[in-house]
Structure formats: structure tokens, C-alpha cells
Design a protein around this motif. Structure first.
Motif, short mmCIF file in Angstrom:
data_model
loop_
_atom_site.label_atom_id
_atom_site.label_comp_id
_atom_site.label_asym_id
_atom_site.label_seq_id
_atom_site.Cartn_x
_atom_site.Cartn_y
_atom_site.Cartn_z
N ALA A 1 0.87 -1.36 -0.01
CA ALA A 1 -0.07 0.12 -0.07
C ALA A 1 0.93 1.16 -0.02
CB ALA A 1 -0.95 -0.13 1.20
N MET A 2 2.16 1.33 0.65
CA MET A 2 2.65 2.36 0.86
C MET A 2 3.38 2.72 -0.59
SD MET A 2 2.83 3.72 3.99
CE MET A 2 4.34 4.46 3.93
N PHE A 3 3.99 1.64 -1.31
CA PHE A 3 4.36 1.75 -2.40
C PHE A 3 3.47 2.35 -3.44
CE2 PHE A 3 7.99 -0.91 -1.40
CZ PHE A 3 9.09 -0.22 -1.72
N GLU A 4 2.27 1.82 -3.54
CA GLU A 4 1.07 2.22 -4.28
C GLU A 4 0.88 3.64 -4.26
OE1 GLU A 4 -1.49 0.87 -6.19
OE2 GLU A 4 -1.09 -1.22 -6.20
N LEU A 5 0.69 4.04 -2.91
CA LEU A 5 0.46 5.66 -2.67
C LEU A 5 1.42 6.33 -3.14
CD1 LEU A 5 -0.96 5.26 0.93
CD2 LEU A 5 -2.25 6.23 -0.84
N THR A 6 2.74 5.83 -3.06
CA THR A 6 3.86 6.74 -3.58
C THR A 6 3.79 6.86 -5.14
OG1 THR A 6 5.39 6.02 -1.85
CG2 THR A 6 6.37 6.89 -3.88
#
Length: 231
Positions: free
Chosen positions: A107-112
Motif C-alpha cells: 500500500a505504501m508503494f501504491e500511494l507513492t
């Protein structure tokens, strides 16, 4: 079940948590307004009492998640550890968190990626990585102080290296779930970083056998975003 009336601040917090949960499972593309309110147990009409749009919510979510970061490496309390060992154990501790909650990392990579692709949101991704580098610098300063070492290069430059290394370890492991390879990279990262310091005495090499410090993780799960959560 639909939640009863609640204050706007609580409604916003619940929607942010729901959005993060949906993104962790399905990615940003699956985080539609309908999916978010369903996850939160709210009516669709109630969404606009809290946020002007989905983009408004996602922009705040990036800030909330980044604001919740408190540490890059949790260094062990071991006064006998040399710099390389201390860094390796800190990286293993970081990796343990990745293994325990892979959906959160995705999810963190997705948001970035979302922030970088969305007009007007590039600054959110920049702030995210500025925060990561700030925390990495703090970890490196602590490690040097605790082992009586001095970094030869500016710590901010080494912090950027550390962030790139943790990102690489995380993304590669999410792709192949190869613990052995990740631990070998951790050992390499610790050696490479420690080599940038002036140290007194010899440094014991860290071997990929640090895999003994990692235990099987239960089925994938995720945590909601929190301003107290660590990466």
C-alpha cells in the motif's frame, strides 16, 4: 452495518483507515469512493461531509501515513555490538516488520506511485521521501554515537543510500518472497554502510546466517495508518 452519526473528525479518520485497508488489498485503482464507504460501514452520501473528493482523501492519506513514520531502523540495545552488527540487526528488525505486514508495504508503494502520477500531488511523494531520509539520518547518527564511530561523508548523503537500500530490499522481497536473498542483501548493506565510517578496532563481519533471527510469519495482514505507526 451503517455506523451511527459521528463527529466529522472521527468520520474522516474512519474513512482514511478504510481507504488504506482497501488500497492494501486491491491497490489505489480499487479504492473507489463506494469501496471506501463500504469498508467504513458508511453511506455514500456521508463521504462528502468529510472529504470534497476521493482525491482529497487520498492526498490526506499520504500525509497521514508519512506523518506516522517514526523510525527507519530500530537499533538493538547491545553495548557490545560494533557498527556493522548494529546496522545489520536494525535492518533485520526492519525486514521483520516488512514480512509481518506485506500488504501495508504494498500500500505504501501504491500511494507513492499514485502521488507521482497525479497532477498536483508530486510534492506529497517528495515529502514522503524527505521524511524517510530524515529518519534514516537519525538512525545513522544514533548508530555512530553508540559505537564511537564517525561518518566520513555527510550523514544526509548516507541516509539517502539507506533509504534506497531499504526500498530495494522491500520491493525485491515483495516480488519474490525470498528470505535468504533479502538477508544476504541486508548483510551487504550493513557492510557497505559501515565501511563509510571511521571506527576503532576491528569489525566482525555479518553473515547471511542472520536468517536465524527471523521466524515464520502468520498469514498476511495489515495495519491501519496511524500517526504513531513506524515503517
Amino acid at each position: 452495518m451503517t455506523v451511527p452519526h459521528m463527529p466529522v473528525a472521527e468520520r474522516r479518520s474512519r474513512l482514511l483507515t478504510a481507504a488504506f485497508d482497501v488500497i492494501a488489498r486491491t491497490g489505489v485503482s480499487g479504492a473507489t469512493t463506494r469501496a471506501i464507504v463500504d469498508e467504513a460501514g458508511m453511506k455514500l452520501a456521508s463521504f462528502h461531509y468529510a472529504f470534497e473528493s476521493r482525491e482529497d482523501l487520498l492526498a490526506e492519506l499520504v500525509d497521514v501515513v508519512v506523518g506516522g513514520q517514526e523510525v527507519v531502523l530500530e537499533l538493538p540495545s547491545d553495548p557490545t555490538a560494533d557498527l556493522e552488527t548494529l546496522l545489520a540487526r536494525g535492518l533485520v528488525s526492519y525486514f521483520d516488520q516488512v514480512r509481518a505486514d506485506p500488504l501495508r508495504e504494498r500500500a505504501m508503494f501504491e500511494l507513492t506511485q499514485y502521488a507521482m502520477r497525479t497532477p498536483g500531488m508530486a510534492g506529497f511523494a517528495e515529502r514522503q521521501y524527505a521524511r524517510y531520509r530524515e529518519l534514516a539520518a537519525a538512525s545513522l547518527r544514533e548508530a555512530a554515537e553508540r559505537t564511537g564511530c564517525d561518518w566520513r561523508d555527510p550523514v544526509d548523503e548516507l541516509a539517502a543510500d539507506l533509504v534506497a537500500l531499504t526500498d530495494g530490499i522491500t520491493l525485491a522481497w515483495l516480488a519474490d518472497r525470498d528470505d535468504r536473498r533479502a538477508l544476504a542483501t541486508i548483510a551487504f548493506a550493513a557492510r557497505a554502510l559501515a565501511a563509510e565510517a571511521d571506527r576503532g578496532g576491528a569489525v566482525s563481519p555479518v553473515q547471511p546466517s542472520t536468517s536465524a533471527d527471523i521466524h515464520p510469519t502468520p498469514a498476511e495482514h495489515h495495519r491501519a495508518p496511524s500517526r504513531e505507526a513506524a515503517r
